[in-house]
Scaffold this active site. Structure first.
Site, PDB file in Angstrom:
ATOM      1  N   LYS A 141       1.056  -0.452   0.153  1.00 41.10           N
ATOM      2  CA  LYS A 141      -0.053   0.121   0.339  1.00 41.10           C
ATOM      3  C   LYS A 141       0.882   1.126   0.309  1.00 41.10           C
ATOM      4  CE  LYS A 141      -3.187   3.233   3.012  1.00 41.10           C
ATOM      5  NZ  LYS A 141      -3.204   3.137   3.983  1.00 41.10           N
ATOM      6  N   ALA A 143      -9.818   6.228   4.265  1.00 42.12           N
ATOM      7  CA  ALA A 143      -9.712   7.355   5.380  1.00 42.12           C
ATOM      8  C   ALA A 143     -10.417   7.431   5.617  1.00 42.12           C
ATOM      9  CB  ALA A 143      -7.813   7.838   4.931  1.00 42.12           C
ATOM     10  N   GLY A 144     -11.102   8.308   6.486  1.00 46.20           N
ATOM     11  CA  GLY A 144     -11.848   9.199   7.072  1.00 46.20           C
ATOM     12  C   GLY A 144     -13.375   8.165   7.636  1.00 46.20           C
ATOM     13  N   ASN A 184      -9.148   2.199   9.401  1.00 45.74           N
ATOM     14  CA  ASN A 184      -8.146   1.341  11.421  1.00 45.74           C
ATOM     15  C   ASN A 184      -8.501   2.057  12.009  1.00 45.74           C
ATOM     16  OD1 ASN A 184      -5.563   0.108  12.414  1.00 45.74           O
ATOM     17  ND2 ASN A 184      -5.077   2.467  12.978  1.00 45.74           N
TER      18      ASN A 184
END
Length: 263
Positions: free
Chosen positions: A105, A192-193, A214
């Protein structure tokens, strides 16, 4: 016959039944992360090479002793890198530590405050890594043109942000995600977010191929329970997308037909 909603996610020629990818940071210990991983049903776990021991420190606990690469796909990431050179060097270190592992990644950050991707450096790093034989899943902005360029470079998955890393704000610009999806020929995974289950479901309802998260799990009051909720949200969002939602209408529409009524 495989039901459409059960079609696997294909990344770099490998199929996955789960469309949820989770991280390994911000948990209180490896054991809590493993419990969340099992609860989530995820088959891919991303690991920050610069922050997590994969054997480079012989006197510290090794994550691979808790999460077997035989059971889970370990996805090394370049979190903490701010230049293309640092990201490329980190991926090459991961390949050595994981015996030739090619799937990585890529994330190259612009600054420590926003953690927004540095698109220029990301493009440079992607070109180098693809040329070097890596299978690159790439974190990027929600710019449709940049996403397409990363696909053209040869990245195996493009991962636009839903909102800043760790913000929990949800999908802030669904229109851009939709534009990215319209032209994509590789998996599009929101990265993300995400803050809660409804955010993950929205990403999947838009037509995304998966969701990576995460903080939303690791910093929940009950990470293991939240991991279970995220599993269900990704699955239900995928089914809703495939089912096709009803059209939005400006005015009300009777649930029962009016024609043929007795009065």
């Amino acid at each position: 016959m495989v039901i459409e909603s059960q079609q696997p996610l294909l990344i770099a020629g490998k199929s996955y039944q789960s469309r949820l990818i989770i991280g390994s940071g911000k948990y209180k210990d490896f054991e809590e992360n493993l419990a969340a991983l099992e609860s989530s049903g995820a088959e891919i776990i991303t690991v920050a090479i610069r922050r997590v021991n994969l054997g480079q420190k012989t006197d510290e606990p090794n994550l691979l002793e808790v999460r077997s690469p035989d059971k889970y796909t370990i996805l090394p990431n370049t979190a903490g890198c701010y230049t293309a050179d640092d990201a490329v060097r980190t991926c090459r270190m991961a390949r050595e530590l994981l015996d030739g592992h090619k799937l990585v990644k890529l994330e190259v950050l612009g600054d420590q405050k926003t953690l927004y991707p540095n698109v220029t450096e990301t493009l440079l790093a992607a070109e180098t890594l693809v040329s070097d034989g890596f299978d690159v899943m790439v974190y990027t902005s929600d710019d449709p043109l940049v996403a397409k360029r990363l696909e053209e470079i040869g990245c195996v998955a493009v991962m636009p942000l839903g909102a800043p890393i760790g913000s929990g704000l949800g999908i802030r610009n669904p229109h851009n995600i939709h534009l990215i999806l319209e032209n994509a020929e590789v998996p599009i995974i929101v990265d993300a977010g995400v803050g809660t289950a409804s955010d993950a479901s929205i990403a999947m309802e838009l037509g995304c191929d998966g969701v990576l998260m995460n903080t939303a799990i690791a910093q929940a009051k009950d990470p293991v329970l939240m991991a279970s909720a995220m599993k269900k949200a990704v699955e239900s969002g995928r089914e809703a997308y495939l089912a096709g939602r009803m059209a939005r209408r400006l005015y009300a529409s009777a649930s029962s037909p009016i024609d043929g009524t007795f009065f």
